[in-house]
Design a protein around this motif. Sequence first.
Motif, PDB file in Angstrom:
ATOM      1  N   GLN A 183       0.939  -1.155   0.061  1.00 44.51           N
ATOM      2  CA  GLN A 183      -0.101   0.212   0.097  1.00 44.51           C
ATOM      3  C   GLN A 183       1.185   1.227   0.101  1.00 44.51           C
ATOM      4  OE1 GLN A 183      -2.906  -0.508  -0.264  1.00 44.51           O
ATOM      5  NE2 GLN A 183      -3.784  -2.253   0.838  1.00 44.51           N
ATOM      6  N   SER A 299      -5.742  -2.101  -8.274  1.00 44.29           N
ATOM      7  CA  SER A 299      -6.196  -3.475  -8.074  1.00 44.29           C
ATOM      8  C   SER A 299      -7.272  -4.258  -8.019  1.00 44.29           C
ATOM      9  CB  SER A 299      -6.411  -3.281  -5.972  1.00 44.29           C
ATOM     10  OG  SER A 299      -7.147  -2.365  -5.719  1.00 44.29           O
ATOM     11  N   SER A 300      -7.767  -3.437  -9.006  1.00 47.53           N
ATOM     12  CA  SER A 300      -9.767  -3.727  -9.941  1.00 47.53           C
ATOM     13  C   SER A 300      -9.260  -2.719 -10.647  1.00 47.53           C
ATOM     14  CB  SER A 300     -10.626  -3.400  -8.673  1.00 47.53           C
ATOM     15  OG  SER A 300     -11.701  -3.114  -9.232  1.00 47.53           O
ATOM     16  N   TYR A 335      -0.242  -5.482 -13.773  1.00 39.92           N
ATOM     17  CA  TYR A 335      -1.701  -6.052 -12.848  1.00 39.92           C
ATOM     18  C   TYR A 335      -1.038  -7.695 -13.102  1.00 39.92           C
ATOM     19  CZ  TYR A 335      -6.511  -6.905 -11.752  1.00 39.92           C
ATOM     20  OH  TYR A 335      -7.560  -7.177 -10.787  1.00 39.92           O
ATOM     21  N   HIS A 355      -2.108  -3.793  -3.425  1.00 41.30           N
ATOM     22  CA  HIS A 355      -3.613  -3.153  -3.259  1.00 41.30           C
ATOM     23  C   HIS A 355      -3.602  -2.069  -3.666  1.00 41.30           C
ATOM     24  CE1 HIS A 355      -7.382  -1.883  -1.546  1.00 41.30           C
ATOM     25  NE2 HIS A 355      -7.662  -2.842  -2.019  1.00 41.30           N
ATOM     26  N   LYS A 357      -2.394   2.088  -5.832  1.00 41.29           N
ATOM     27  CA  LYS A 357      -3.146   1.936  -7.284  1.00 41.29           C
ATOM     28  C   LYS A 357      -2.284   3.335  -6.757  1.00 41.29           C
ATOM     29  CE  LYS A 357      -6.581   0.809  -5.236  1.00 41.29           C
ATOM     30  NZ  LYS A 357      -7.293   0.245  -3.803  1.00 41.29           N
ATOM     31  N   ASN A 377      -9.144   2.911  -8.869  1.00 47.32           N
ATOM     32  CA  ASN A 377      -9.065   2.229  -9.314  1.00 47.32           C
ATOM     33  C   ASN A 377      -9.211   2.663 -11.628  1.00 47.32           C
ATOM     34  OD1 ASN A 377      -7.447   0.066  -8.328  1.00 47.32           O
ATOM     35  ND2 ASN A 377     -10.030  -0.010  -6.708  1.00 47.32           N
TER      36      ASN A 377
END
Length: 494
Positions: A183, A299-300, A335, A355, A357, A377
């Motif tokens: 993080q 993370s997404s 990713y 996690h 960004k 994200n």
Amino acid sequence: MSATQQQKTTRPRPDDADSEHDRDDDTHPLKRLKTANQQNGPRVEHVDTGIRLLASNAASQEENVGCVRLRDLLYHDDLERIVQFNFTVDLEYLMQNIHPAVRTKIPVTVIHGHRYDESRAAIQQEAKRWPNVRLIAPYIQDRYGTHHTKAMLLYFNRNGSKSIRMVVCTANLCQDDWEVMTQGVYQTPHCPLKETGEESTLNGNEGTIVGSEFGSPFERDLINYLNAYGISLKDIRSDVRQYDWSSCKGILIGSVPGYHKGPTMHLWGLQRLVNVLKAHVHLDTECTKDGSTLVAQCSSVGSLRGKWFQRDFTRCMSEAENSDMAKKPEIRFMYPTVEEVSQSVDAGRQKVMPHIKTYTRVYGYNSIAWHLLTSANLSRAAWGEFQKNDSQLYIKSYELGVFICPSLFENSTTNVQMLAATVQVPRPIPNTLVVDDDDNDNNNTNNNITTAVVPVRLPYDLPVVAYGKNDLCYTRQYSHDAYNQLFGTGYSSP
């Protein structure tokens, strides 16, 4: 997504700068980490950005040097008030990281993203144990929108000397996010109360921004963001304006839900980033001629439309003051692969899964044109989608990030370069300043110019490495299929 080339992640390593245990040493964002003066050569100073990685229990002691834990931020007996913004909140974990001398005494406001009945009831039940906790759940109209911002306002009072610090991070308020995953966190300096003369700004008088009642650009941007929460944060906005935020070098990039038109469209999401890039980023010759890479890590990934990714996202991320003179950056999407996930901390405790960004424009060997640490994200919900011939920007979620670039640290006697740092080289030196002793004479015309190096510890190594032919991208569909294979088709993955 054909325009992107997916990249393998590398094991995150922490910043090797000083940790934040000693708050008294961090009163200004231009804290000099090291000065490497040569008698007759160029002078180099390393500048602290306030950005760190979080420490991970799965990482080595070496890798955790200079990293931050939640307790470093909250475990202080001079905390006077806490305001937390987050998506998922484990209230017990939050409160246990607050110093026991103030844990049950100071007001703690938690603006959270628990929208659905079951999770909202759970945090409300938790809050009954803590009478000093106030919960706020912002109203979000779109069912795909979330309160995804992850930030803190920390008020301090040491023997009558008051200050405030803002923290912007990428971690949910739960143990795994803060102690296991990779993080990022940004911390402002400790900002004191405004001087007596500046307190008149609270009555509507002009501050240091001409034609504005705000004392600094950072204060203006922070108040704009807090205004989006309406009446529920009225007291917090009033308190924030009592402090002097002028020492903060980072620029806030926020998103708030709604259909934004006219002047308000320029305050949020992609359009806000465009304005900041055009105002503050001037690409140097190496970047404009030799090209650059935009590395996007999150993370997404939302449901992306090719039109949005190409026309909106890529175009906006490519902007700069002199973008018309530069090659368009190559887009690289960071990713994890299936193999990396299977070997991660959560699965095998061998790697620290990201996690974080970040969005970063890199060029040359290790040069950085700009860097953004954010909760956002890669999605239309987070960044917004232009509509009605680009006259409107529709955003679904709350997000917040902090942007840095070399020009924010410049002054009349300083040349600034932003460089990627590593554990092995935490304070890099520009290649252009590496000189032989034979060339280092008294005739050097640059001796009076200090080069300020702004080290940024990226959560991956440069250059980024492309997926191999046998690598598979870890997707939600892959996760779903794997659970079905293990537990049967009737199993629903968490």
